[in-house]
Structures are given as structure tokens and as C-alpha cells.
Design a protein around this motif. Structure first.
Motif, PDB file in Angstrom:
ATOM      1  N   ASP A 193       9.255  35.530   7.426  1.00 51.36           N
ATOM      2  CA  ASP A 193       8.602  35.373   6.051  1.00 51.36           C
ATOM      3  C   ASP A 193       9.584  35.359   4.854  1.00 51.36           C
ATOM      4  O   ASP A 193       9.629  34.961   3.724  1.00 51.36           O
ATOM      5  N   ASN A 194      10.598  36.642   5.262  1.00 55.70           N
ATOM      6  CA  ASN A 194      11.665  37.048   4.278  1.00 55.70           C
ATOM      7  C   ASN A 194      12.428  35.894   4.004  1.00 55.70           C
ATOM      8  O   ASN A 194      13.322  36.143   2.933  1.00 55.70           O
ATOM      9  N   PHE A 195      12.637  34.910   4.910  1.00 56.49           N
ATOM     10  CA  PHE A 195      13.958  34.166   4.504  1.00 56.49           C
ATOM     11  C   PHE A 195      13.718  32.529   4.805  1.00 56.49           C
ATOM     12  O   PHE A 195      14.581  31.841   4.392  1.00 56.49           O
ATOM     13  N   VAL A 196      12.471  32.307   5.624  1.00 60.87           N
ATOM     14  CA  VAL A 196      12.260  30.851   5.660  1.00 60.87           C
ATOM     15  C   VAL A 196      11.791  30.384   4.549  1.00 60.87           C
ATOM     16  O   VAL A 196      10.809  30.788   3.811  1.00 60.87           O
ATOM     17  N   GLU A 220      -3.397  24.177   3.980  1.00 58.03           N
ATOM     18  CA  GLU A 220      -2.022  23.753   3.895  1.00 58.03           C
ATOM     19  C   GLU A 220      -1.318  24.856   2.977  1.00 58.03           C
ATOM     20  O   GLU A 220      -0.370  24.275   2.189  1.00 58.03           O
ATOM     21  N   GLU A 221      -1.384  26.073   3.173  1.00 60.73           N
ATOM     22  CA  GLU A 221      -0.849  27.099   2.680  1.00 60.73           C
ATOM     23  C   GLU A 221       0.595  27.418   3.473  1.00 60.73           C
ATOM     24  O   GLU A 221       0.517  27.104   4.683  1.00 60.73           O
ATOM     25  N   PRO A 222       1.635  27.559   2.438  1.00 58.21           N
ATOM     26  CA  PRO A 222       2.911  28.185   3.524  1.00 58.21           C
ATOM     27  C   PRO A 222       2.697  29.228   4.388  1.00 58.21           C
ATOM     28  O   PRO A 222       2.910  30.335   3.445  1.00 58.21           O
ATOM     29  N   ALA A 223       2.367  29.125   5.479  1.00 52.61           N
ATOM     30  CA  ALA A 223       2.399  30.590   6.266  1.00 52.61           C
ATOM     31  C   ALA A 223       2.974  30.068   7.610  1.00 52.61           C
ATOM     32  O   ALA A 223       3.363  29.077   7.946  1.00 52.61           O
ATOM     33  N   CYS A 257      -2.987  30.298  11.197  1.00 51.48           N
ATOM     34  CA  CYS A 257      -3.102  28.845  11.729  1.00 51.48           C
ATOM     35  C   CYS A 257      -4.287  28.412  10.758  1.00 51.48           C
ATOM     36  O   CYS A 257      -4.091  27.160  10.280  1.00 51.48           O
ATOM     37  N   VAL A 258      -4.916  29.191  10.195  1.00 49.05           N
ATOM     38  CA  VAL A 258      -6.177  28.506   9.266  1.00 49.05           C
ATOM     39  C   VAL A 258      -5.582  28.442   8.084  1.00 49.05           C
ATOM     40  O   VAL A 258      -5.817  27.262   7.242  1.00 49.05           O
ATOM     41  N   LEU A 259      -4.793  29.001   7.608  1.00 50.85           N
ATOM     42  CA  LEU A 259      -4.110  28.905   6.375  1.00 50.85           C
ATOM     43  C   LEU A 259      -3.221  27.503   6.264  1.00 50.85           C
ATOM     44  O   LEU A 259      -3.297  27.002   5.323  1.00 50.85           O
ATOM     45  N   ILE A 308       5.153  25.258   6.828  1.00 53.67           N
ATOM     46  CA  ILE A 308       4.253  24.661   7.434  1.00 53.67           C
ATOM     47  C   ILE A 308       4.537  23.940   8.719  1.00 53.67           C
ATOM     48  O   ILE A 308       3.663  23.824   9.613  1.00 53.67           O
ATOM     49  N   LEU A 309       5.637  23.460   8.586  1.00 59.95           N
ATOM     50  CA  LEU A 309       6.447  22.732   9.770  1.00 59.95           C
ATOM     51  C   LEU A 309       6.938  23.682  10.842  1.00 59.95           C
ATOM     52  O   LEU A 309       6.828  22.938  12.128  1.00 59.95           O
ATOM     53  N   LEU A 310       7.276  24.810  10.652  1.00 57.86           N
ATOM     54  CA  LEU A 310       7.918  25.803  11.449  1.00 57.86           C
ATOM     55  C   LEU A 310       7.037  25.991  12.727  1.00 57.86           C
ATOM     56  O   LEU A 310       7.705  25.626  14.105  1.00 57.86           O
ATOM     57  N   ASN A 311       5.905  26.259  12.666  1.00 58.06           N
ATOM     58  CA  ASN A 311       4.934  26.601  14.011  1.00 58.06           C
ATOM     59  C   ASN A 311       4.961  25.455  14.879  1.00 58.06           C
ATOM     60  O   ASN A 311       5.231  25.553  15.931  1.00 58.06           O
ATOM     61  N   ASP A 312       4.603  24.448  14.429  1.00 59.88           N
ATOM     62  CA  ASP A 312       4.194  23.231  15.305  1.00 59.88           C
ATOM     63  C   ASP A 312       5.700  22.647  15.889  1.00 59.88           C
ATOM     64  O   ASP A 312       5.269  22.468  17.243  1.00 59.88           O
ATOM     65  N   LEU A 313       6.709  22.459  15.273  1.00 58.20           N
ATOM     66  CA  LEU A 313       7.881  22.292  15.858  1.00 58.20           C
ATOM     67  C   LEU A 313       8.385  23.033  16.929  1.00 58.20           C
ATOM     68  O   LEU A 313       8.798  22.679  18.113  1.00 58.20           O
ATOM     69  N   MET A 314       8.149  24.484  16.691  1.00 59.27           N
ATOM     70  CA  MET A 314       8.664  25.460  17.680  1.00 59.27           C
ATOM     71  C   MET A 314       7.968  25.446  18.923  1.00 59.27           C
ATOM     72  O   MET A 314       8.605  25.766  20.021  1.00 59.27           O
ATOM     73  N   VAL A 315       6.441  25.275  18.684  1.00 62.66           N
ATOM     74  CA  VAL A 315       5.520  25.283  19.644  1.00 62.66           C
ATOM     75  C   VAL A 315       6.071  24.132  20.585  1.00 62.66           C
ATOM     76  O   VAL A 315       5.970  24.303  21.875  1.00 62.66           O
ATOM     77  N   GLN A 316       6.165  22.919  20.017  1.00 60.46           N
ATOM     78  CA  GLN A 316       6.501  21.707  20.953  1.00 60.46           C
ATOM     79  C   GLN A 316       7.669  21.977  21.691  1.00 60.46           C
ATOM     80  O   GLN A 316       8.135  21.697  22.857  1.00 60.46           O
ATOM     81  N   PHE A 317       8.907  22.500  20.921  1.00 59.63           N
ATOM     82  CA  PHE A 317      10.002  22.929  21.479  1.00 59.63           C
ATOM     83  C   PHE A 317      10.151  23.948  22.514  1.00 59.63           C
ATOM     84  O   PHE A 317      10.675  23.789  23.756  1.00 59.63           O
TER      85      PHE A 317
END
Length: 209
Positions: free
Chosen positions: A166-169, A133-136, A126-128, A175-184
Motif C-alpha cells: 500500500d505504501n508504493f503501489v 471499486e475502491e483502490p485497495a 475484497c469487498v472494497l 484494483i488490478l494487482l490482486n486478480d492478476l497475481m492470483v491468476q499468476f
């Protein structure tokens, strides 16, 4: 579903979720505040996290003031976040370590973040993402549950989910994945009784419920 590779499927998931949800922009990207907010967010709701964060930083403006603040006062300010005694102690301890060992700065790499007491991979990621704005990919219960339901992964715990994702995304959507999945996960793909009838990902889902 089998026609898509996991990379293609992850791209489609982010694309479709981004049509339904706006990626939230956290204007305060100060690494210390992001770290504290993430500690406060553990096992509580977003609105409680927001309130506790605002309470704390309305009175104590920076890492030095928080480190010197009476523990009892920090506890009272963050009480609404739950587990406030544990969290207050952790925030104070981490603050002092950052001052003593890093000149008051938050490190911007996974290795050093994980060396801070109570900071696991989700908090570090989350910090990264939200400060540097690191891709994590921060993996919380929503991301873990949804990734398995959709058939992106077949894992037992969030850390394994993070490693698999992390292997295929692709880097540019991590950076977008966490926030969108959390809202979903909060609004549609809920832990109990997911709303499959209105799900924008229904055609991509393996329905591992």
C-alpha cells in the motif's frame, strides 16, 4: 532489478501480467453477495466457491432470505466450499448484524467491515475492490508469496505485505494487482516448483524461493 524503484517495478509487473492474463470481470458487484462469496472462498478452490455461491443465491435471493433461512439448509447448499458449518454460521451471523445495524447494507469502509465477525483485512479489501471499486489490495497466500519472491516486499505475514504494498503501489493499479497475481500464482508462480522457464516476470524477479 535494482534499477527500478518499487513503484516502477509494481507498474511493470501489472503491465506484464496483463499481457498474459485477462483481468476477470465479476459482473455481480452487489456488496452483500461479494462479501458472502469472499467468506465462502476461504480455504477452498475457485470452482467450489462459484458452486456454493450459486447454490445459495439460487434459493435465497437476498440478505433477508439468507438471514431467515434454516442453518442446516444453508450448510447443505454451501457444503462444497468446505468448512461449511463454520461458514454457514458466519454468513448467518453477519447477515443478521447487517440487517440490525446497517439496514441490510454492507458498509463501504475498512473500519466498519473489520467490525463484522470473521471479516479480516483480506475479506474487507475484497469487498472494497470488487463491490465498491475502491483502490485497495486484498492479500491472500498468492499475493503474499509472489510479492516476497519478486522482492517487492520482505514480510512474514499477509497483513504486513498489504501494508508494505500500500505504501508504493500506485492507486490506479491497486484494483488490478490482486486478480492478476492470483491468476499468476495459480498457473505459473506456484507454491512448489514455480514455472520460471515460462515466467513473464523472470527478469524482474529476485527469485526468493
Amino acid at each position: 532489478m535494482s534499477d527500478y524503484s518499487k513503484e516502477e517495478k509494481s507498474l511493470l509487473i501489472v503491465e506484464k501480467l496483463n499481457e498474459v492474463f485477462d483481468v476477470r470481470v465479476f459482473e455481480d458487484k452487489d456488496p452483500y453477495r461479494v462479501l458472502v462469496r469472499t467468506i465462502l472462498s476461504q480455504r477452498t478452490r475457485d470452482e467450489n466457491t462459484d458452486q456454493a455461491t450459486n447454490n445459495l443465491f439460487s434459493k435465497y435471493k437476498d440478505i433477508y432470505e439468507v438471514a431467515d433461512a434454516p442453518t442446516e439448509d444453508v450448510e447443505e447448499l454451501i457444503r462444497c466450499s468446505g468448512f461449511y458449518r463454520v461458514k454457514a454460521g458466519r454468513i448467518k451471523e453477519v447477515s443478521r448484524i447487517l440487517i440490525d445495524q446497517y439496514g441490510g447494507e454492507v458498509p463501504n469502509n475498512m473500519k466498519e467491515l473489520l467490525e463484522l465477525p470473521g471479516v479480516g483485512r483480506k475479506t474487507a479489501n475484497c469487498v472494497l475492490v470488487y463491490a465498491f471499486e475502491e483502490p485497495a489490495i486484498p492479500v491472500d497466500t498468492h499475493v503474499h508469496r509472489i510479492s516476497n519472491r519478486l522482492g517487492l516486499v520482505n514480510t512474514k505475514d499477509p497483513e504486513d505485505t498489504e501494508k508494505e504494498l500500500d505504501n508504493f503501489v500506485p492507486e490506479d493499479i491497486k484494483i488490478l494487482l490482486n486478480d492478476l497475481m492470483v491468476q499468476f500464482g495459480q498457473n505459473i508462480c506456484k507454491p512448489i516448483s514455480p514455472q520460471c522457464e515460462i515466467c513473464p516476470l523472470d527478469e524482474l524477479c529476485d527469485k526468493n524461493i
